[in-house]
Design an enzyme around this catalytic site. Structure first.
Site, PDB file in Angstrom:
ATOM      1  CB  THR A 131     -12.198  38.963  22.167  1.00  0.00           C
ATOM      2  OG1 THR A 131     -10.802  39.124  22.405  1.00  0.00           O
ATOM      3  CG2 THR A 131     -12.979  39.118  23.452  1.00  0.00           C
ATOM      4  CE  LYS A 171       1.456   5.851   6.618  1.00  0.00           C
ATOM      5  NZ  LYS A 171       0.175   6.302   7.218  1.00  0.00           N
ATOM      6  CB  ALA A 186       3.760   6.731   3.745  1.00  0.00           C
ATOM      7  CE  LYS A 231      -8.616   8.178   1.015  1.00  0.00           C
ATOM      8  NZ  LYS A 231      -7.967   9.179   0.173  1.00  0.00           N
ATOM      9  N   GLY A 264       0.849  -1.201   0.000  1.00  0.00           N
ATOM     10  CA  GLY A 264       0.000   0.000   0.000  1.00  0.00           C
ATOM     11  C   GLY A 264       0.874   1.237   0.000  1.00  0.00           C
ATOM     12  CB  SER A 265       1.546   4.022  -1.382  1.00  0.00           C
ATOM     13  OG  SER A 265       0.459   4.138  -2.273  1.00  0.00           O
ATOM     14  CB  VAL A 317       2.285   0.263   3.572  1.00  0.00           C
ATOM     15  CG1 VAL A 317       2.093  -0.749   4.696  1.00  0.00           C
ATOM     16  CG2 VAL A 317       1.740   1.625   4.018  1.00  0.00           C
TER      17      VAL A 317
HETATM   18  C1  LIG Z   1      -1.728  -1.075   4.050  1.00  0.00           C
HETATM   19  C2  LIG Z   1      -1.618  -1.583   5.477  1.00  0.00           C
HETATM   20  C3  LIG Z   1      -1.505  -0.711   6.527  1.00  0.00           C
HETATM   21  C4  LIG Z   1      -1.406  -1.218   7.807  1.00  0.00           C
HETATM   22  N1  LIG Z   1      -1.432  -2.546   8.006  1.00  0.00           N
HETATM   23  N2  LIG Z   1      -1.548  -3.393   6.985  1.00  0.00           N
HETATM   24  C5  LIG Z   1      -1.646  -2.947   5.733  1.00  0.00           C
END
Ligand SMILES: Cc1ccnnc1
Length: 291
Positions: A176, A41, A24, A139, A19-20, A26
């Site tokens: 104020t 992450k 970041a 989301k 993931g991202s 992941v």
């Molecule tokens: C993408 C993600 C984030 C946190 N834990 N597992 C997967």
């Protein structure tokens, strides 16, 4: 906050990207000593005057929020590593993919399945709201399934989350009260109700596969939102109960103070099925056996 000084690599073997997020990436990772799997992450630090990367104060804010939540429907933080270029959050691993993917595979979900997902999201959000934390980025991409064959979900990515105490400070900065112009007073600071609107959008999407306010441009979408321009299109909602539509209508309220809270939602009949007579009879029968 105490960050580990030995290197992340000493303790973990990093694996595939899963993931991202903002600045970041992941990656799945394995703890060398125990073999336990985690999600790492890697958040890029903003160096010098550059634009790329997250500000340290934002990263610390996300860490402090993650450190004060502990709930089965919210991702948990295991440990943190601080290096020159990046901060590494070692998080609980959820590997069932995004709810977003799950929906797109299934088009739309049954009301029972949608209600069960929404109930878990509400349980997680209740824990955040009870701790005065607003997520601000709810989301389907930020809601993940625990694993492929389970329908347990977890909220992830607290990159935009805020503690409401920050908001009070902001209101204090407003100056104020007696001298404040009406447009400044009515400026609704981000509040817990902000998350509740998002839950309405997620519910609408789970039930219909379509997004209630989405327009052809960001500007059109914003217009639809501020004009509350949505409807329950008959083609998409003819199988959906009045109760589900009532649940959504109570979230798409412009005035944040009038909008359903997470507690209202958890007590809404679409989420909390009315206990039927047989269940009551069974329960009292059990009580009689015990007495
Ligand atoms: C993408 C993600 C984030 C946190 N834990 N597992 C997967």
């Amino acid at each position: 906050s105490v960050f580990k000084l030995e290197s992340f690599e000493d303790n973990y073997e990093a694996g595939d990207d899963i993931g991202s997020g903002h600045f970041a990436v992941v990656r799945r990772c394995t703890h060398r000593k125990t073999g336990q799997a985690f999600a790492a992450k890697f958040i890029r630090k903003r160096r010098g005057g550059g634009r790329k990367g997250a500000k340290m104060e934002e990263i610390v804010k996300e860490i402090n929020i993650l450190r004060c939540i502990d709930h089965p429907n919210v991702i948990s933080l295991h440990e943190v590593y601080d290096t020159k270029m990046e901060v590494i959050l070692v998080l609980e691993l959820v590997s069932g993919g995004e709810l977003f993917e799950y929906i797109s595979e299934k088009e739309a979900l049954s009301e029972e399945e949608a209600s069960s997902f929404i109930k878990q999201i509400l349980e997680g959000v209740k824990h955040l709201h009870d701790n005065k934390i607003v997520h601000l980025d709810l989301k389907p991409e930020n809601i993940m399934l625990l694993n492929h064959n389970s329908t347990n979900i977890k909220l992830i990515d607290f990159g935009l989350a805020r503690r409401l105490t920050d908001q009070e400070d902001m209101r204090a900065m407003m100056g104020t009260a007696e001298f404040i112009a009406p447009e400044v007073v009515s400026y609704e600071p981000l509040s817990l109700a902000t998350d509740m609107w998002s839950i309405g959008v997620i519910t609408y999407i789970l039930l219909s596969g379509s997004s209630p306010f989405l327009g052809d441009s960001q500007q059109e979408t914003y217009h639809n939102i501020t004009a509350l321009n949505y409807e329950f299109d008959h083609d998409l909602f003819h199988n959906t109960s009045e109760l589900a539509q009532d649940f959504i209508d109570k979230l798409f309220i412009r005035n944040p103070r009038k909008r359903s809270t997470v507690h209202d939602c958890l007590n809404h009949p679409w989420i909390k099925p009315v206990e039927d007579k047989e269940a009551i009879a069974r329960r009292s029968a059990m009580i009689n056996i015990d007495n």
